[in-house]
Design a protein around this motif. Structure first.
Motif, PDB file in Angstrom:
ATOM      1  N   SER A 198       1.149  -0.910  -0.284  1.00  0.00           N
ATOM      2  CA  SER A 198      -0.222  -0.150   0.010  1.00  0.00           C
ATOM      3  C   SER A 198       0.884   1.417  -0.147  1.00  0.00           C
ATOM      4  O   SER A 198       2.080   0.964   0.332  1.00  0.00           O
ATOM      5  CB  SER A 198      -0.915   0.189   1.144  1.00  0.00           C
ATOM      6  OG  SER A 198      -1.354  -0.975   1.442  1.00  0.00           O
TER       7      SER A 198
ATOM      8  N   GLY B  72      -2.784   5.605  -1.277  1.00  0.00           N
ATOM      9  CA  GLY B  72      -3.606   4.848  -1.488  1.00  0.00           C
ATOM     10  C   GLY B  72      -3.685   3.910  -2.088  1.00  0.00           C
ATOM     11  O   GLY B  72      -5.546   4.070  -2.721  1.00  0.00           O
TER      12      GLY B  72
ATOM     13  N   THR C  79      -3.314   0.314  -3.423  1.00  0.00           N
ATOM     14  CA  THR C  79      -3.275  -1.077  -2.728  1.00  0.00           C
ATOM     15  C   THR C  79      -3.299  -1.659  -3.873  1.00  0.00           C
ATOM     16  O   THR C  79      -4.075  -1.978  -4.565  1.00  0.00           O
ATOM     17  CB  THR C  79      -4.571  -1.301  -1.824  1.00  0.00           C
ATOM     18  OG1 THR C  79      -4.191  -0.053  -0.747  1.00  0.00           O
ATOM     19  CG2 THR C  79      -4.354  -3.007  -0.899  1.00  0.00           C
TER      20      THR C  79
ATOM     21  N   ASP D  25      -3.033  -6.264  -4.141  1.00  0.00           N
ATOM     22  CA  ASP D  25      -3.013  -7.140  -3.409  1.00  0.00           C
ATOM     23  C   ASP D  25      -2.513  -8.586  -4.450  1.00  0.00           C
ATOM     24  O   ASP D  25      -3.767  -8.989  -4.736  1.00  0.00           O
ATOM     25  CB  ASP D  25      -4.168  -7.425  -2.898  1.00  0.00           C
ATOM     26  CG  ASP D  25      -4.767  -8.963  -1.973  1.00  0.00           C
ATOM     27  OD1 ASP D  25      -3.897  -9.769  -2.205  1.00  0.00           O
ATOM     28  OD2 ASP D  25      -5.777  -8.295  -1.272  1.00  0.00           O
TER      29      ASP D  25
ATOM     30  N   GLU E 275      -6.444  -1.465  -6.115  1.00  0.00           N
ATOM     31  CA  GLU E 275      -7.439  -0.585  -5.585  1.00  0.00           C
ATOM     32  C   GLU E 275      -7.066   0.847  -5.861  1.00  0.00           C
ATOM     33  O   GLU E 275      -6.151   0.911  -4.499  1.00  0.00           O
ATOM     34  CB  GLU E 275      -8.170  -0.659  -4.529  1.00  0.00           C
ATOM     35  CG  GLU E 275      -9.027  -2.321  -4.986  1.00  0.00           C
ATOM     36  CD  GLU E 275      -9.793  -2.641  -3.031  1.00  0.00           C
ATOM     37  OE1 GLU E 275     -10.280  -2.705  -3.552  1.00  0.00           O
ATOM     38  OE2 GLU E 275      -9.139  -2.174  -2.360  1.00  0.00           O
ATOM     39  N   ARG E 276      -7.764   1.937  -5.662  1.00  0.00           N
ATOM     40  CA  ARG E 276      -7.329   2.865  -5.034  1.00  0.00           C
ATOM     41  C   ARG E 276      -7.986   3.536  -4.286  1.00  0.00           C
ATOM     42  O   ARG E 276      -9.053   4.019  -5.142  1.00  0.00           O
ATOM     43  CB  ARG E 276      -7.188   3.901  -6.389  1.00  0.00           C
ATOM     44  CG  ARG E 276      -7.043   6.051  -6.392  1.00  0.00           C
ATOM     45  CD  ARG E 276      -5.856   6.506  -5.412  1.00  0.00           C
ATOM     46  NE  ARG E 276      -4.589   6.367  -6.354  1.00  0.00           N
ATOM     47  CZ  ARG E 276      -3.669   6.653  -5.270  1.00  0.00           C
ATOM     48  NH1 ARG E 276      -3.722   6.975  -4.431  1.00  0.00           N
ATOM     49  NH2 ARG E 276      -2.600   6.797  -6.249  1.00  0.00           N
ATOM     50  N   ASP E 277      -7.877   4.698  -3.352  1.00  0.00           N
ATOM     51  CA  ASP E 277      -8.557   4.916  -2.529  1.00  0.00           C
ATOM     52  C   ASP E 277     -10.866   4.352  -2.139  1.00  0.00           C
ATOM     53  O   ASP E 277     -10.990   4.604  -2.283  1.00  0.00           O
ATOM     54  CB  ASP E 277      -9.069   6.210  -2.472  1.00  0.00           C
ATOM     55  CG  ASP E 277      -7.855   7.005  -2.310  1.00  0.00           C
ATOM     56  OD1 ASP E 277      -7.152   6.563  -1.976  1.00  0.00           O
ATOM     57  OD2 ASP E 277      -7.615   7.879  -3.808  1.00  0.00           O
ATOM     58  N   GLY E 278      -9.598   2.692  -1.993  1.00  0.00           N
ATOM     59  CA  GLY E 278     -10.690   1.907  -2.091  1.00  0.00           C
ATOM     60  C   GLY E 278     -11.687   1.411  -2.626  1.00  0.00           C
ATOM     61  O   GLY E 278     -12.355   0.641  -3.304  1.00  0.00           O
ATOM     62  N   THR E 279     -11.294   2.124  -4.178  1.00  0.00           N
ATOM     63  CA  THR E 279     -12.177   1.753  -5.528  1.00  0.00           C
ATOM     64  C   THR E 279     -11.162   0.670  -6.467  1.00  0.00           C
ATOM     65  O   THR E 279      -9.944   1.212  -6.929  1.00  0.00           O
ATOM     66  CB  THR E 279     -12.342   2.767  -6.017  1.00  0.00           C
ATOM     67  OG1 THR E 279     -13.508   3.445  -5.316  1.00  0.00           O
ATOM     68  CG2 THR E 279     -13.070   2.752  -7.991  1.00  0.00           C
ATOM     69  N   ALA E 280     -12.035  -0.438  -7.026  1.00  0.00           N
ATOM     70  CA  ALA E 280     -10.874  -0.802  -7.975  1.00  0.00           C
ATOM     71  C   ALA E 280     -10.328  -0.225  -9.042  1.00  0.00           C
ATOM     72  O   ALA E 280     -10.781   0.699  -9.916  1.00  0.00           O
ATOM     73  CB  ALA E 280     -12.297  -2.632  -7.990  1.00  0.00           C
TER      74      ALA E 280
END
Length: 228
Positions: free
Chosen positions: A132, A135, A137, A139, A146-151
């Protein structure tokens, strides 16, 4: 706790006089060598945690030292390079050096590169499960970015390129290494592939693609995935 041992290979006495006290003050033990032959012997007998290697040695080219060393050891190697020796710098990286620093250099920059090389040597292919930064991530178990929780939707090649850079986080990866690893040996010189895909990738993962913070360009050499 034992201190990390650093092998400094340089035939310039002034470099040795500068590096030994600076590295010892930073908490490292220092072993010195002034020739390639002495460097290989010290690498075998002193078990250094990292090697700082000048390319211009009196008895052999620094690249030959790296090639011989990589036949039996994966100890991190940071090369010292004059600014006008870019081709040799790239060749050394392709032979297995972990990073480079240009002369003249500051001890702060050198020790930062050393910490990165020491930290990431244990992170070999297959070892990365998640990273990470800013912002973003990645995996690799779920193959999700993901960028700021958005795929973030990436093509297979974009994903492979991103993961390869992330697995070498903090270390420069040459154009040739990226091309042959992602596209295959036949594409080792296809620089346009790489420029296009890096641009596309930056457009998807960087907050400001025109001013990238994660995938940094190392002019004439390659790219570096930055986590700090």
């Amino acid at each position: 706790m034992s201190r990390e041992r650093i092998l400094v290979v340089d035939d310039e006495p002034q470099i040795q006089r500068f590096l030994r006290p600076a590295l010892e003050a930073a908490g490292y033990d220092v072993v010195e060598a002034m020739t390639g032959a002495d460097a290989l012997r010290a690498a075998a007998t002193a078990a250094p945690s990292l090697i700082i290697l000048d390319l211009g040695l009196p008895d052999m080219d620094g690249k030959d030292v790296i090639a011989r060393l990589r036949a039996w050891s994966q100890v991190p190697v940071i090369i010292l390079s004059a600014r006008d020796r870019e081709a040799e710098k790239i060749a050394a990286l392709d032979l297995g050096a972990d990073d480079y620093i240009e002369k003249p250099f500051g001890i702060g920059e050198l020790t930062a590169r050393m910490r990165t090389a020491l930290r990431h040597r244990i992170q070999e292919d297959g070892g990365l499960t998640a990273v990470s930064v800013d912002g973003l991530t990645i995996d690799t178990v779920r193959r999700v970015v993901e960028r700021d929780g958005t795929a973030v939707k990436l093509t297979p090649k974009e994903y492979d390129l991103l993961v390869l850079l992330a697995r070498h986080a903090g270390r420069v990866v040459t154009h040739k290494t990226l091309l042959t690893s992602v596209w295959g040996p036949a594409h080792g010189e296809d620089m346009h592939y790489l420029r296009i895909f890096v641009s596309q990738l930056r457009g998807k993962i960087e907050r400001d693609p025109a001013n990238p913070k994660i995938i940094r360009t190392e002019p004439g050499v390659g790219y570096r995935f930055v986590t700090e």
